[in-house]
Scaffold this active site. Structure first.
Site, PDB file in Angstrom:
ATOM      1  N   ARG A  72       0.793  -1.256   0.000  1.00 27.53           N
ATOM      2  CA  ARG A  72       0.000   0.000   0.000  1.00 27.53           C
ATOM      3  C   ARG A  72       0.813   1.287   0.000  1.00 27.53           C
ATOM      4  O   ARG A  72       0.237   2.364   0.101  1.00 27.53           O
ATOM      5  CB  ARG A  72      -0.970   0.035   1.184  1.00 27.53           C
ATOM      6  CG  ARG A  72      -1.946  -1.101   1.221  1.00 27.53           C
ATOM      7  CD  ARG A  72      -2.950  -1.026   0.070  1.00 27.53           C
ATOM      8  NE  ARG A  72      -3.985  -2.031   0.201  1.00 27.53           N
ATOM      9  CZ  ARG A  72      -4.312  -2.879  -0.777  1.00 27.53           C
ATOM     10  NH1 ARG A  72      -3.698  -2.874  -1.940  1.00 27.53           N
ATOM     11  NH2 ARG A  72      -5.270  -3.758  -0.580  1.00 27.53           N
ATOM     12  N   ASN A 102      -0.189  -2.184  -7.408  1.00 24.74           N
ATOM     13  CA  ASN A 102      -1.409  -1.354  -7.452  1.00 24.74           C
ATOM     14  C   ASN A 102      -1.437  -0.339  -6.314  1.00 24.74           C
ATOM     15  O   ASN A 102      -2.344  -0.305  -5.496  1.00 24.74           O
ATOM     16  CB  ASN A 102      -2.671  -2.220  -7.459  1.00 24.74           C
ATOM     17  CG  ASN A 102      -2.786  -3.131  -6.261  1.00 24.74           C
ATOM     18  OD1 ASN A 102      -1.799  -3.438  -5.604  1.00 24.74           O
ATOM     19  ND2 ASN A 102      -3.990  -3.584  -5.972  1.00 24.74           N
ATOM     20  N   HIS A 239      -2.765 -16.337  -7.693  1.00 19.70           N
ATOM     21  CA  HIS A 239      -3.972 -16.760  -6.956  1.00 19.70           C
ATOM     22  C   HIS A 239      -4.989 -17.578  -7.757  1.00 19.70           C
ATOM     23  O   HIS A 239      -6.127 -17.159  -7.953  1.00 19.70           O
ATOM     24  CB  HIS A 239      -4.652 -15.574  -6.283  1.00 19.70           C
ATOM     25  CG  HIS A 239      -4.791 -14.297  -7.079  1.00 19.70           C
ATOM     26  ND1 HIS A 239      -5.262 -14.265  -8.359  1.00 19.70           N
ATOM     27  CD2 HIS A 239      -4.525 -13.014  -6.740  1.00 19.70           C
ATOM     28  CE1 HIS A 239      -5.293 -13.007  -8.784  1.00 19.70           C
ATOM     29  NE2 HIS A 239      -4.844 -12.230  -7.820  1.00 19.70           N
ATOM     30  N   ASN A 285     -10.795 -10.839  -4.432  1.00 21.57           N
ATOM     31  CA  ASN A 285     -10.650 -11.126  -5.869  1.00 21.57           C
ATOM     32  C   ASN A 285      -9.407 -11.951  -6.117  1.00 21.57           C
ATOM     33  O   ASN A 285      -8.344 -11.518  -5.705  1.00 21.57           O
ATOM     34  CB  ASN A 285     -10.495  -9.820  -6.644  1.00 21.57           C
ATOM     35  CG  ASN A 285     -11.763  -9.415  -7.327  1.00 21.57           C
ATOM     36  OD1 ASN A 285     -12.722 -10.173  -7.351  1.00 21.57           O
ATOM     37  ND2 ASN A 285     -11.757  -8.232  -7.874  1.00 21.57           N
ATOM     38  N   ASP A 312      -1.463 -12.916  -0.863  1.00 24.16           N
ATOM     39  CA  ASP A 312      -2.315 -11.825  -1.376  1.00 24.16           C
ATOM     40  C   ASP A 312      -2.745 -10.928  -0.210  1.00 24.16           C
ATOM     41  O   ASP A 312      -3.888 -10.451  -0.164  1.00 24.16           O
ATOM     42  CB  ASP A 312      -3.524 -12.351  -2.160  1.00 24.16           C
ATOM     43  CG  ASP A 312      -4.111 -11.276  -3.076  1.00 24.16           C
ATOM     44  OD1 ASP A 312      -3.639 -10.127  -3.039  1.00 24.16           O
ATOM     45  OD2 ASP A 312      -5.049 -11.594  -3.821  1.00 24.16           O
ATOM     46  N   GLY A 331     -10.336  -7.948  -0.685  1.00 22.93           N
ATOM     47  CA  GLY A 331      -8.995  -8.220  -0.152  1.00 22.93           C
ATOM     48  C   GLY A 331      -9.010  -8.589   1.309  1.00 22.93           C
ATOM     49  O   GLY A 331      -9.913  -8.189   2.051  1.00 22.93           O
TER      50      GLY A 331
HETATM   51  O1  DOR Z   1      -8.834  -9.104  -3.276  1.00 25.31           O
HETATM   52  C1  DOR Z   1      -7.975  -8.481  -3.850  1.00 25.31           C
HETATM   53  N1  DOR Z   1      -7.422  -7.396  -3.302  1.00 25.31           N
HETATM   54  N2  DOR Z   1      -7.585  -8.879  -5.057  1.00 25.31           N
HETATM   55  C2  DOR Z   1      -6.766  -8.136  -5.815  1.00 25.31           C
HETATM   56  O2  DOR Z   1      -6.457  -8.536  -6.898  1.00 25.31           O
HETATM   57  C3  DOR Z   1      -6.294  -6.832  -5.349  1.00 25.31           C
HETATM   58  C4  DOR Z   1      -6.283  -6.796  -3.889  1.00 25.31           C
HETATM   59  C5  DOR Z   1      -6.088  -5.424  -3.339  1.00 25.31           C
HETATM   60  O3  DOR Z   1      -5.206  -4.709  -3.793  1.00 25.31           O
HETATM   61  O4  DOR Z   1      -6.804  -5.048  -2.406  1.00 25.31           O
END
Ligand code: DOR
Length: 435
Positions: A72, A102, A239, A285, A312, A331
């Site tokens: 993050r 991301n 994943h 996800n 993840d 997430g």
């Molecule tokens: O659940 C998820 N959270 N899947 C992802 O691909 C991104 C991740 C996130 O950055 O929170």
């Protein structure tokens, strides 16, 4: 720790454990020298006054490597920082993590790679980073992969989304092959998944929550297998969550393709039924899927189809996870619970577990010079010591993350990390951080 307390690097002896690496298991003490390397592995080592870390009843393993961590930073420091993510990592026995791109801004240029690596240098564990495949993770133009590769980036992904454009993905594979880097894919076809908030199936129908079909993952796995075969570039599947995608990877490996795959702890421990509470802590996800999918992921972990357990680890603030299910971000946290979930839920030999959590991710992330074992004289002392029997109850409030989105509150699990050493420095001792 007995004898002189130390939190900095110095000679230390790990005494009385079962040393497990991919070469096997043996009862041995491990001496670490002041230079941060393993000095000796032998049945009994006299510490000669050096501090001793007790490992009685414990496994001494190469430190774990997480190929899939959302730290993050930059941009969402209220949810996690590189520092706090690393606290979670060493608590879970990890000595290296690979940051996902991301962030805000995304990790798609040399400048942001430099920033993340610089912040990582102050963290308690090694911090590697991925770079985005496309500029801004927007899926339209290739990011400057070469300039990021020059800084040591070895894996590229748009994680959080998959690269939708087939032609662009083919070019990315061709380019990656030339650069000697690996592309990792978040397999999700947007056109099928858009508007869905959980797995499309029995539970989404019952709950009235729009779903994402399994084919959204399967189609992209199929496409990337074809493109990887065509280009000869290594492909890593992130994943994996569906029975069909596990089967396709199994078949591709049998044909000799250079593909690797990971599964997360939540995809082998939870199903879509968990969403019945409408609690967004279970929103993720790819989504939690069916019993059959969970069984396929477990089988893939056991038979080598799936190379790696990844977390993840995806921190989200409490406010955002208190939104209604359809508005909350996907997430869940994972670094602090991965080992215990694997020990509790997977009936795998310790050697295989160490391969899944440490040796294979270290190889795929191209950091096997520093991580993943073997535990032998001369190797960097990146190690973790865990008690495979200790039972404990997961309490999200005790997480060292800045976030609390752990979906296992109240669950009793088995196996706890006692000590973690990074470059010979005990950064976690008896479960306590030694920053
Ligand atoms: O659940 C998820 N959270 N899947 C992802 O691909 C991104 C991740 C996130 O950055 O929170």
């Amino acid at each position: 720790m007995t004898n002189t307390e130390t939190t900095t690097r110095g000679a230390v002896v790990i005494r009385g454990g079962l040393v497990v690496d991919r070469t096997g298991e043996r009862r041995a003490d491990v001496a670490v020298s002041a230079d941060g390397c393993i000095a000796e592995v032998a049945a009994e080592i006299d510490p000669h006054g050096a501090p001793v870390l007790d490992a009685a009843g414990c496994v001494v393993a190469p430190g774990f490597v997480d190929l899939h961590t959302h730290l993050r930073q930059p941009g969402k420091e209220e949810a996690e920082t590189i520092e706090s993510g690393a606290w979670c990592a060493v608590t879970g026995g990890y000595t290296a993590v690979v940051a996902m791109p991301n962030t805000t801004p995304p990790i798609d240029s040399a400048a942001v790679v430099r920033e993340v690596l610089e912040l990582g240098r102050a963290a308690l564990c090694d911090v590697y980073t991925t770079g985005a495949i496309t500029e801004g993770r927007a899926g339209e133009r290739l990011a400057p992969l070469a300039e990021m590769a020059d800084l040591g980036v070895r894996m590229f992904t748009d994680d959080g989304t998959g690269v939708q454009d087939d032609r662009l993905m083919r070019r990315a594979f061709e380019y990656a092959r030339g650069l000697g880097v690996t592309l990792a894919q978040h397999c999700e076809v947007d056109a099928l998944a858009a508007g869905g908030h959980m797995h499309e199936g029995e539970w989404s129908a019952r709950l009235g929550i729009p779903g994402q079909p399994a084919e959204s993952e399967d189609l992209m796995v199929a496409r990337d297998l074809l493109l990887a075969e065509r280009t000869g570039a290594p492909a890593h599947f992130q994943h994996l969550s569906t029975a069909r995608s596990v089967a396709m990877v199994r078949e591709a490996k049998a044909r000799g393709l250079a593909v690797t795959a990971e599964a997360t702890t939540h995809h082998f421990t939870l199903t879509h039924a968990a969403c019945a509470s409408y609690d967004p802590v279970f929103k993720v996800n790819p989504p939690l899927r069916t019993d059959e999918d969970v069984a396929a992921v477990r089988a893939g972990l056991a038979d080598g189809t799936i190379d790696v357990i990844a977390t993840d680890h995806a921190p989200h603030t409490q406010e955002s996870k208190e939104l209604p299910f359809d508005q909350a971000p996907p997430g869940m946290l994972g670094l602090e619970t991965a080992l215990a979930l694997a020990l509790t839920e997977l009936d795998l030999p310790l050697v295989r577990l160490v391969e899944l959590l440490s040796s294979r991710p270290a190889e795929i992330g191209r950091m096997a010079d520093r991580h993943g074992g073997p535990i032998a004289a001369g190797r960097p002392a990146n190690l973790c010591v865990f008690d495979p029997q200790t039972r404990w109850t997961v309490e999200p409030a005790k997480s060292r993350s800045r976030s609390r989105n752990i979906p296992y509150a109240g669950r009793e699990v088995r196996g706890r990390v006692r000590h973690t050493l990074v470059d010979g420095r005990p950064v976690l001792v008896d479960g306590e951080l030694r920053p």
